[in-house]
Design a protein around this motif. Structure first.
Motif, PDB file in Angstrom:
ATOM      1  N   LEU A 117      79.025  24.534 -30.736  1.00  0.00           N
ATOM      2  CA  LEU A 117      78.236  23.304 -31.181  1.00  0.00           C
ATOM      3  C   LEU A 117      78.168  24.411 -32.535  1.00  0.00           C
ATOM      4  O   LEU A 117      78.139  25.345 -32.614  1.00  0.00           O
ATOM      5  N   PRO A 118      78.599  23.667 -33.642  1.00  0.00           N
ATOM      6  CA  PRO A 118      79.235  24.034 -34.968  1.00  0.00           C
ATOM      7  C   PRO A 118      77.791  24.472 -36.241  1.00  0.00           C
ATOM      8  O   PRO A 118      77.686  24.905 -36.775  1.00  0.00           O
ATOM      9  N   PHE A 119      76.455  23.831 -35.238  1.00  0.00           N
ATOM     10  CA  PHE A 119      75.311  23.994 -35.879  1.00  0.00           C
ATOM     11  C   PHE A 119      75.132  24.413 -37.358  1.00  0.00           C
ATOM     12  O   PHE A 119      74.932  25.097 -38.217  1.00  0.00           O
ATOM     13  N   LEU A 120      75.818  22.603 -37.479  1.00  0.00           N
ATOM     14  CA  LEU A 120      75.483  23.173 -39.485  1.00  0.00           C
ATOM     15  C   LEU A 120      74.600  22.046 -39.327  1.00  0.00           C
ATOM     16  O   LEU A 120      73.771  21.571 -39.380  1.00  0.00           O
ATOM     17  N   LEU A 121      73.784  22.773 -40.809  1.00  0.00           N
ATOM     18  CA  LEU A 121      72.437  22.041 -41.544  1.00  0.00           C
ATOM     19  C   LEU A 121      72.793  20.149 -42.191  1.00  0.00           C
ATOM     20  O   LEU A 121      74.043  20.435 -43.022  1.00  0.00           O
ATOM     21  N   ASN A 122      72.694  19.106 -41.168  1.00  0.00           N
ATOM     22  CA  ASN A 122      73.143  17.933 -41.369  1.00  0.00           C
ATOM     23  C   ASN A 122      71.931  17.570 -43.035  1.00  0.00           C
ATOM     24  O   ASN A 122      73.050  16.471 -43.130  1.00  0.00           O
ATOM     25  N   GLU A 123      71.239  18.203 -43.489  1.00  0.00           N
ATOM     26  CA  GLU A 123      71.139  18.068 -44.809  1.00  0.00           C
ATOM     27  C   GLU A 123      71.814  18.286 -46.511  1.00  0.00           C
ATOM     28  O   GLU A 123      71.619  18.324 -47.321  1.00  0.00           O
ATOM     29  N   PHE A 124      72.789  19.467 -45.542  1.00  0.00           N
ATOM     30  CA  PHE A 124      74.229  19.903 -46.846  1.00  0.00           C
ATOM     31  C   PHE A 124      75.175  19.122 -46.572  1.00  0.00           C
ATOM     32  O   PHE A 124      75.518  18.875 -44.990  1.00  0.00           O
ATOM     33  N   THR A 125      76.005  19.539 -47.167  1.00  0.00           N
ATOM     34  CA  THR A 125      77.154  18.877 -47.303  1.00  0.00           C
ATOM     35  C   THR A 125      78.310  19.876 -46.359  1.00  0.00           C
ATOM     36  O   THR A 125      77.956  21.120 -46.563  1.00  0.00           O
ATOM     37  N   ALA A 126      79.189  19.267 -46.542  1.00  0.00           N
ATOM     38  CA  ALA A 126      80.197  20.347 -45.634  1.00  0.00           C
ATOM     39  C   ALA A 126      80.527  21.267 -47.065  1.00  0.00           C
ATOM     40  O   ALA A 126      80.394  23.130 -46.407  1.00  0.00           O
ATOM     41  N   LEU A 127      80.491  21.569 -48.374  1.00  0.00           N
ATOM     42  CA  LEU A 127      80.668  22.407 -48.764  1.00  0.00           C
ATOM     43  C   LEU A 127      78.825  23.330 -48.516  1.00  0.00           C
ATOM     44  O   LEU A 127      79.537  24.414 -49.022  1.00  0.00           O
ATOM     45  N   GLU A 128      78.487  22.726 -48.657  1.00  0.00           N
ATOM     46  CA  GLU A 128      76.927  23.955 -49.272  1.00  0.00           C
ATOM     47  C   GLU A 128      76.953  24.048 -48.144  1.00  0.00           C
ATOM     48  O   GLU A 128      76.542  25.815 -47.736  1.00  0.00           O
ATOM     49  N   ASN A 129      77.674  23.749 -46.600  1.00  0.00           N
ATOM     50  CA  ASN A 129      76.976  24.970 -45.294  1.00  0.00           C
ATOM     51  C   ASN A 129      77.555  25.525 -45.533  1.00  0.00           C
ATOM     52  O   ASN A 129      77.149  26.940 -45.539  1.00  0.00           O
ATOM     53  N   VAL A 130      79.179  25.824 -46.174  1.00  0.00           N
ATOM     54  CA  VAL A 130      79.754  27.412 -45.926  1.00  0.00           C
ATOM     55  C   VAL A 130      79.726  27.790 -47.149  1.00  0.00           C
ATOM     56  O   VAL A 130      80.113  29.190 -47.087  1.00  0.00           O
ATOM     57  N   MET A 131      79.226  27.509 -47.917  1.00  0.00           N
ATOM     58  CA  MET A 131      78.285  28.519 -49.174  1.00  0.00           C
ATOM     59  C   MET A 131      77.539  29.163 -48.820  1.00  0.00           C
ATOM     60  O   MET A 131      77.066  30.256 -50.051  1.00  0.00           O
ATOM     61  N   LEU A 132      76.971  28.952 -47.800  1.00  0.00           N
ATOM     62  CA  LEU A 132      75.280  29.781 -47.406  1.00  0.00           C
ATOM     63  C   LEU A 132      75.521  30.869 -47.563  1.00  0.00           C
ATOM     64  O   LEU A 132      74.664  32.023 -47.670  1.00  0.00           O
ATOM     65  N   PRO A 133      76.524  31.784 -46.609  1.00  0.00           N
ATOM     66  CA  PRO A 133      76.938  32.955 -46.173  1.00  0.00           C
ATOM     67  C   PRO A 133      76.752  33.566 -47.422  1.00  0.00           C
ATOM     68  O   PRO A 133      76.732  35.094 -47.475  1.00  0.00           O
ATOM     69  N   CYS A 134      77.584  32.609 -48.496  1.00  0.00           N
ATOM     70  CA  CYS A 134      78.145  33.471 -49.904  1.00  0.00           C
ATOM     71  C   CYS A 134      76.652  33.812 -50.703  1.00  0.00           C
ATOM     72  O   CYS A 134      76.368  34.713 -51.331  1.00  0.00           O
ATOM     73  N   GLN A 135      76.107  32.846 -50.191  1.00  0.00           N
ATOM     74  CA  GLN A 135      74.470  33.181 -51.331  1.00  0.00           C
ATOM     75  C   GLN A 135      73.950  33.621 -50.520  1.00  0.00           C
ATOM     76  O   GLN A 135      72.890  34.667 -50.849  1.00  0.00           O
TER      77      GLN A 135
END
Length: 247
Positions: A117-135
């Motif tokens: 399962l992708p386990f994305l954060l529903n309140e974040f956009t695709a871009l924001e989900n991918v930015m998380l590890p960087c931040q």
């Protein structure tokens, strides 16, 4: 290097027992790995003394029946879980001896994960989900955004960066998860049934994409799957049964 070699006499084995770095060019290495869980007064052994080596840029698939220990092994390999006994090395560093925060730093920057399962954060956009590890790694928002846009483009989601998970298909969400795992350009991608919840056509797209990115980025790939057709694409197949490799 044979995985059945007697490592008790090898110089690096004695050193690793004291917590010193393993002298090897291997990307990842496991020695004498055990994992058991407490069930009240009983102990449930899941991984039973296995060894494993991963070379740079190598692809390895792990197959076996449900409950055979595949996912547990993958979690131990990447430092998500800790072994009951045994050693796990990443580029010579003993993951099994590091503190939780030290293992987390290595996972963040060097080991990518994709799950069924992708386990994305529903309140974040695709871009924001991918930015998380960087931040989490301490990069600026601007740099994180640039890296996330680049990898989302590479997985074919350039036009979908501002969409939320509930606006994406299952295959698109798994592409976001793949982009998130690879945004910091790790040296290895660990994937646990990455296409297990997708239809056959979408599964093929994700499988092709994983191998394309592996070749483009020069990374190693370790995948757990029940898909035997997918398994034929890997450099090496490891079969596990009852917590042990099957010869």
């Amino acid at each position: 290097m044979s995985e059945n070699q007697d490592y008790n006499s090898a110089p690096f084995y004695a050193k690793s027992q004291t917590g010193m770095s393993q002298s090897s060019d291997l990307l990842m290495s496991v020695r004498g790995l055990f994992r058991e869980y407490n069930l009240g007064a009983e102990k449930l052994p899941v991984i039973k003394g296995i060894d494993f080596d991963l070379e740079p840029k190598e692809s390895v698939v792990i197959v076996g029946a449900s409950g055979s220990g595949k996912s547990t092994f993958l979690h131990l390999l990447g430092g998500i879980d800790q072994p009951t006994a045994g050693e796990v090395f990443y580029k010579g560093q003993p993951l099994h001896l590091l503190k939780d925060e030290q293992r987390a730093q290595i996972r963040n920057k060097n080991i990518g994960y994709v799950f069924q399962l992708p386990f994305l954060l529903n309140e974040f956009t695709a871009l924001e989900n991918v930015m998380l590890p960087c931040q989490i790694a301490g990069l600026s928002r601007a740099e994180s955004k640039d890296l996330a846009n680049d990898i989302l483009g590479a997985v074919g989601l350039g036009p979908r960066t501002q969409h939320y998970p509930n606006q994406l298909s299952g295959g698109e969400m798994q592409r976001v998860a793949l982009a998130r795992a690879l945004v910091l350009k790790p040296s290895v991608l660990l994937a646990d049934e990455p296409t297990g919840s997708l239809d056959s056509k979408t599964s093929k797209v994700i499988q092709d994409l994983m191998f394309f990115l592996k070749d483009q980025m020069g990374i190693s790939l370790v995948v757990v799957t029940h898909d035997l057709h997918f398994a034929t694409r890997f450099d090496r197949v490891k079969k596990i049964s009852d917590g042990q490799w099957v010869a």
